[in-house]
Design an enzyme around this catalytic site. Structure first.
Site, mmCIF file in Angstrom:
data_model
loop_
_atom_site.group_PDB
_atom_site.id
_atom_site.type_symbol
_atom_site.label_atom_id
_atom_site.label_comp_id
_atom_site.label_asym_id
_atom_site.label_seq_id
_atom_site.Cartn_x
_atom_site.Cartn_y
_atom_site.Cartn_z
ATOM 1 N N HIS A 104 44.516 39.944 41.180
ATOM 2 C CA HIS A 104 45.100 40.903 42.118
ATOM 3 C C HIS A 104 46.321 40.281 42.782
ATOM 4 O O HIS A 104 46.413 39.068 42.943
ATOM 5 C CB HIS A 104 44.090 41.383 43.166
ATOM 6 N N HIS A 120 39.282 44.064 33.611
ATOM 7 C CA HIS A 120 38.930 42.847 34.335
ATOM 8 C C HIS A 120 39.605 41.620 33.719
ATOM 9 O O HIS A 120 39.449 41.333 32.540
ATOM 10 C CB HIS A 120 37.418 42.645 34.356
ATOM 11 N N HIS A 147 48.609 40.506 46.168
ATOM 12 C CA HIS A 147 48.784 40.956 47.545
ATOM 13 C C HIS A 147 50.268 41.232 47.761
ATOM 14 O O HIS A 147 51.115 40.419 47.368
ATOM 15 C CB HIS A 147 48.383 39.859 48.538
ATOM 16 N N CYS A 187 31.783 43.195 39.917
ATOM 17 C CA CYS A 187 33.113 42.895 40.445
ATOM 18 C C CYS A 187 33.560 43.982 41.432
ATOM 19 O O CYS A 187 33.617 45.161 41.087
ATOM 20 C CB CYS A 187 34.116 42.770 39.301
#
Length: 113
Positions: A99, A46, A101, A4
Site C-alpha cells: 500500500h 494481494h 500512503h 488480510c
C-alpha cells in the site's frame, strides 16, 4: 488472502471511504490520518510488500502513481505531497499488503520518522 485487512476492504467486506476504484486498484481514506489529506492506494491482488514486486509490475505501479497524481489534483493539492510505502516490520509496515500512503495538506518534515 483470507485474513488480510486490505484484501477485505478491496472485496467490500470492510467499509471504507473510496476515492477511486477500478479492476486493479483501490484508493481510500486512511482511518487514522496523519495529515489533512491522507489516503491509501492498494493493488486489489494481494502483494505482501514492495519487496515482492518484479519488473512485470511496472504497468501496475505506473497506474498507481498516475492515479495518485490525479487524486491529489482533484483534492486541490497544489503545494506538494508525499507518497510512502513501508516494507516489513522494521520499515513500519503494519498491514502485510502493498500500500502507498499519500499525505498532503501541511508542511511535511524530513526525515519522516
Amino acid at each position: 488472502m483470507d485474513d488480510c485487512l486490505f484484501c477485505k476492504i478491496c472485496a467490500g467486506e470492510i467499509p471504507s471511504t473510496v476515492l477511486y476504484e477500478d479492476d486493479e486498484i483501490l484508493a481510500f481514506r486512511d482511518i487514522d490520518p496523519q495529515a489533512p489529506l491522507h489516503f491509501l492506494v492498494v493493488p486489489k491482488n494481494h502483494v505482501q510488500s514492495a519487496a515482492q514486486l518484479t519488473m512485470q509490475d511496472g504497468a501496475l505501479l505506473g497506474k498507481i502513481f498516475a492515479t495518485i497524481a490525479r487524486l491529489c489534483e482533484e483534492q486541490g493539492i497544489t503545494n506538494g505531497y508525499r507518497v510512502v510505502t513501508n516494507v516489513g516490520q522494521q520499515g513500519g509496515q503494519s498491514v502485510p499488503h502493498l500500500h502507498f500512503h499519500v499525505l498532503a495538506g501541511r508542511q511535511l518534515a524530513w526525515p519522516p520518522g
